[in-house]
Design a protein around this motif. Structure first.
Motif, PDB file in Angstrom:
ATOM      1  N   ASN A   1       0.842  -1.200   0.000  1.00 23.24           N
ATOM      2  CA  ASN A   1       0.000   0.000   0.000  1.00 23.24           C
ATOM      3  C   ASN A   1       0.876   1.249   0.000  1.00 23.24           C
ATOM      4  O   ASN A   1       1.946   1.257   0.604  1.00 23.24           O
ATOM      5  CB  ASN A   1      -0.868   0.023   1.266  1.00 23.24           C
ATOM      6  CG  ASN A   1      -2.015  -0.950   1.169  1.00 23.24           C
ATOM      7  OD1 ASN A   1      -2.785  -0.905   0.211  1.00 23.24           O
ATOM      8  ND2 ASN A   1      -2.135  -1.837   2.141  1.00 23.24           N
ATOM      9  N   VAL A   2       0.401   2.324  -0.634  1.00 24.37           N
ATOM     10  CA  VAL A   2       1.143   3.588  -0.559  1.00 24.37           C
ATOM     11  C   VAL A   2       0.910   4.220   0.809  1.00 24.37           C
ATOM     12  O   VAL A   2      -0.089   3.945   1.481  1.00 24.37           O
ATOM     13  CB  VAL A   2       0.723   4.588  -1.667  1.00 24.37           C
ATOM     14  CG1 VAL A   2       1.004   4.012  -3.037  1.00 24.37           C
ATOM     15  CG2 VAL A   2      -0.735   4.973  -1.522  1.00 24.37           C
ATOM     16  N   ILE A   3       1.843   5.074   1.196  1.00 22.30           N
ATOM     17  CA  ILE A   3       1.695   5.830   2.445  1.00 22.30           C
ATOM     18  C   ILE A   3       0.894   7.092   2.119  1.00 22.30           C
ATOM     19  O   ILE A   3       1.264   7.857   1.225  1.00 22.30           O
ATOM     20  CB  ILE A   3       3.078   6.176   3.033  1.00 22.30           C
ATOM     21  CG1 ILE A   3       3.810   4.876   3.410  1.00 22.30           C
ATOM     22  CG2 ILE A   3       2.931   7.093   4.245  1.00 22.30           C
ATOM     23  CD1 ILE A   3       5.232   5.082   3.916  1.00 22.30           C
ATOM     24  N   LEU A   4      -0.180   7.302   2.849  1.00 25.07           N
ATOM     25  CA  LEU A   4      -1.089   8.413   2.528  1.00 25.07           C
ATOM     26  C   LEU A   4      -0.538   9.749   3.033  1.00 25.07           C
ATOM     27  O   LEU A   4       0.112   9.831   4.078  1.00 25.07           O
ATOM     28  CB  LEU A   4      -2.469   8.147   3.139  1.00 25.07           C
ATOM     29  CG  LEU A   4      -3.163   6.884   2.628  1.00 25.07           C
ATOM     30  CD1 LEU A   4      -4.519   6.724   3.297  1.00 25.07           C
ATOM     31  CD2 LEU A   4      -3.308   6.905   1.102  1.00 25.07           C
ATOM     32  N   ASP A   5      -0.846  10.800   2.289  1.00 27.79           N
ATOM     33  CA  ASP A   5      -0.361  12.158   2.547  1.00 27.79           C
ATOM     34  C   ASP A   5      -1.342  12.884   3.466  1.00 27.79           C
ATOM     35  O   ASP A   5      -2.525  13.014   3.127  1.00 27.79           O
ATOM     36  CB  ASP A   5      -0.251  12.882   1.196  1.00 27.79           C
ATOM     37  CG  ASP A   5       0.241  14.319   1.325  1.00 27.79           C
ATOM     38  OD1 ASP A   5       0.245  14.869   2.446  1.00 27.79           O
ATOM     39  OD2 ASP A   5       0.612  14.897   0.288  1.00 27.79           O
ATOM     40  N   PRO A   6      -0.904  13.385   4.624  1.00 23.63           N
ATOM     41  CA  PRO A   6      -1.817  14.065   5.564  1.00 23.63           C
ATOM     42  C   PRO A   6      -2.036  15.544   5.285  1.00 23.63           C
ATOM     43  O   PRO A   6      -2.720  16.217   6.056  1.00 23.63           O
ATOM     44  CB  PRO A   6      -1.096  13.894   6.905  1.00 23.63           C
ATOM     45  CG  PRO A   6       0.355  13.948   6.533  1.00 23.63           C
ATOM     46  CD  PRO A   6       0.465  13.280   5.172  1.00 23.63           C
ATOM     47  N   THR A   7      -1.445  16.054   4.203  1.00 24.66           N
ATOM     48  CA  THR A   7      -1.498  17.511   3.990  1.00 24.66           C
ATOM     49  C   THR A   7      -2.578  17.937   3.012  1.00 24.66           C
ATOM     50  O   THR A   7      -2.831  19.134   2.871  1.00 24.66           O
ATOM     51  CB  THR A   7      -0.159  18.043   3.445  1.00 24.66           C
ATOM     52  OG1 THR A   7       0.025  17.549   2.107  1.00 24.66           O
ATOM     53  CG2 THR A   7       1.002  17.603   4.315  1.00 24.66           C
ATOM     54  N   GLY A   8      -3.177  16.987   2.317  1.00 25.10           N
ATOM     55  CA  GLY A   8      -4.120  17.373   1.276  1.00 25.10           C
ATOM     56  C   GLY A   8      -3.447  17.545  -0.079  1.00 25.10           C
ATOM     57  O   GLY A   8      -4.089  17.911  -1.057  1.00 25.10           O
TER      58      GLY A   8
ATOM     59  N   ARG B   1      -1.020  22.141  -3.622  1.00 23.32           N
ATOM     60  CA  ARG B   1      -2.078  23.119  -3.874  1.00 23.32           C
ATOM     61  C   ARG B   1      -1.746  23.946  -5.087  1.00 23.32           C
ATOM     62  O   ARG B   1      -0.584  24.196  -5.370  1.00 23.32           O
ATOM     63  CB  ARG B   1      -2.205  24.054  -2.674  1.00 23.32           C
ATOM     64  CG  ARG B   1      -3.085  23.450  -1.643  1.00 23.32           C
ATOM     65  CD  ARG B   1      -2.950  24.128  -0.317  1.00 23.32           C
ATOM     66  NE  ARG B   1      -3.688  23.331   0.642  1.00 23.32           N
ATOM     67  CZ  ARG B   1      -3.242  22.168   1.086  1.00 23.32           C
ATOM     68  NH1 ARG B   1      -2.091  21.685   0.698  1.00 23.32           N
ATOM     69  NH2 ARG B   1      -3.974  21.459   1.929  1.00 23.32           N
TER      70      ARG B   1
END
Lengths: 355, 177
Positions: free
Chosen positions: B3-10, B13
């Protein structure tokens, strides 16, 4: 368990550091399956926006909050508490008005009430401000990671805290309702006792009052009044504060007939400094913009620190062990809204039968 | 495949549109001055003094508009920017003297420039990092503003006037070049 792979785990943790996501301590790397377990604890839309930081044009959604809660080390079942804590914090005026960027570097104080305390293992007794309990530690940390990652407020850049304060992103306490003589804190905000709920506000400091010296309620309160009236923490005409009473102090006051409101009224009347004392530290002047200044021109008198017209000028909670008369005075950044947010029950799994 | 590691920043931008710096006048002769004051202690006197000196020593016509921000932590509202654009030729704003207001003072400068008004933002030199970060965030990396030595809030009135005297030539220069 042979399938646990510390080398892979370490590499994943280092990846999180390299992205700039960490508050300094290791993070739990979050995968989609873990995120899904968090999102399953709430009925809310993952895309729902639950906070905005207008100054930086950033926002946080349910999904981003869940990723940060997982990153902080929360268990999925803590997530409804994180959401309630976040909503309670967002109700504080200072949280939307530049507080995260402030030189004062304020820290949330989160107070948990109701059955969720025992269900999730929140500490409400000995060492309640200290470490050692996953629920307390990670719920507080989750809020800090939301501010850092979703709002983009990093130290030395958009966070300009001069020193900050010890315990920032670490203060989540459960109220010791069982040994408190008073109704739960959340009940004061209108949430029925027995309902899980969270209150939150922003602090600038905390200072203990150790009084195992008297059996007089008035003498005990006078000791609190002295700490509440300190000039160092006092910058505007009035200031808001809180007391997290230990059970011994709370029970002693209640036995003498003091309700929460009686404690507030007594302390509001007696906490402050004389104008001469304030003049000595350059804080006697009362400008039209609220901040005190050096004046030297006021007549003798006594300034109360707690605003007489603010019903929420003093947060009162009860937590800690009943083993000594040691309580904590906390100084609130700005004002406390006096609100609490109920913890939403997790939705029933698909196929579950109601009733 | 792990699984990829999810980004907590959104995630990344969209960068704000590049901030346009307003065209500069050759000098301040006849210029109508606006002052946008952010409620920080001594900001009102500092800006008033700078405004007075721009008129007395740099040829500006007069200070025609003085406004106080209602929320120092936030960038100025569109209506306030429009009011300055309507009434003034140049604007002086500040003092960026706290964590949020220094960043938002630079945001105001970028907004004023985009509305066609040369702006001189004054920040305490203790807040350069956050002021520069805001310029970057607002699509105006390297936006030029003025600094004055920290602290400003504890100066007495004479101290504030001395600061204004030192700043006025630099304010005039920044508004015209």
């Amino acid at each position: 368990m042979s399938e646990l792979d510390p080398d892979n785990a370490q590499a994943a943790i280092e990846h999180c550091y390299d992205q700039g996501w960490s508050d300094g301590l290791p993070l739990v790397p979050v995968s989609q399956p873990l995120l899904d377990r968090f999102l399953a604890t709430t009925a809310r839309d993952p895309g729902e926006v639950i906070g905005r930081l207008a100054a930086l044009d950033r926002h946080v959604t349910i999904e981003l909050a869940a990723i940060n809660a997982a990153l902080a080390g929360c268990k999925p079942e803590y997530f409804p508490v994180v959401l309630a804590a976040w909503e309670a914090l967002m109700a504080e005026r200072a949280a939307g008005g530049g507080g995260w960027q402030s030189t004062s570097g304020p820290a949330p104080l989160i107070v948990v009430n109701g059955p969720v305390r025992d269900e999730l293992g929140f500490n409400k007794a000995g060492g309640v401000f200290g470490p050692g309990f996953r629920a307390n530690a990670t719920v507080a940390r989750a809020l800090g990671l939301i501010v850092r990652n979703a709002f983009g407020v990093h130290p030395h850049v958009f966070e300009q805290a001069t020193q900050g304060l010890p315990g920032r992103w670490q203060m989540c306490i459960a109220e010791n309702e069982e040994e408190s003589p008073w109704p739960p804190l959340a009940a004061e905000a209108g949430i029925a006792p027995g309902t899980s709920a969270v209150s939150a506000t922003l602090l600038r400091t905390s200072e203990f009052v150790d009084n195992r010296h008297t059996s007089s309620a008035e003498q005990l309160l006078a000791d609190f009044a002295d700490t509440l009236g300190r000039s160092g923490a006092w910058i505007f005409r009035h200031g808001a504060a809180g007391i997290v009473f230990c059970p011994e102090h709370a029970q002693m006051l209640a036995a003498a007939g003091f309700t929460r409101d009686c404690v507030r009224a007594w302390l509001a009347e007696h906490s402050g400094r004389t104008v001469a004392e304030l003049a000595r530290v350059g804080k006697d002047g009362l400008g039209d913009r609220g901040a005190r200044h050096a004046s030297g021109e006021r007549a003798a008198g006594f300034d109360r620190v707690l605003a007489p017209d603010d019903p929420h000028h003093l947060l009162i909670a009860v937590a800690g062990a009943r083993n000594a008369g040691i309580s904590m005075v906390v100084r609130i950044f700005g004002a406390w809204s006096g609100t609490a947010v109920a913890v939403a029950p997790a939705p029933l799994p698909a196929g579950a039968v109601h009733g | 495949m792990p699984n990829v590691i999810l980004d907590p920043t959104g995630g990344a931008r969209a960068v704000a549109a590049a901030g346009q710096r307003a065209p500069r006048r050759a000098d301040l002769a006849g210029a109508r001055i606006g002052l946008l004051e952010n409620t920080k202690h001594n900001a009102d006197l500092l800006l008033a003094e700078v405004g007075r000196l721009l008129v007395a020593e740099h040829g500006a016509a007069e200070v025609v508009l003085v406004k106080t921000k209602t929320a120092f932590a936030l960038p100025a509202a569109d209506e306030l920017i429009a009011e300055f654009a309507q009434a003034c030729d140049v604007v002086v704003t500040g003092v960026g003297d706290c964590g949020s207001c220094s960043a938002s003072a630079v945001a105001d400068g970028v907004l004023l420039e985009a509305a066609g008004l040369p702006a001189a933002v004054i920040c305490s030199d203790a807040f350069v990092a956050t002021a520069d970060a805001m310029a970057q965030l607002r699509g105006a990396p390297g936006y030029r503003y003025l600094t004055t030595a920290h602290p400003v809030a504890i100066l007495d009135a004479d101290g504030v006037r001395a600061r204004a005297k030192n700043l006025a030539p630099a304010v005039a220069a920044l508004l015209t070049s």
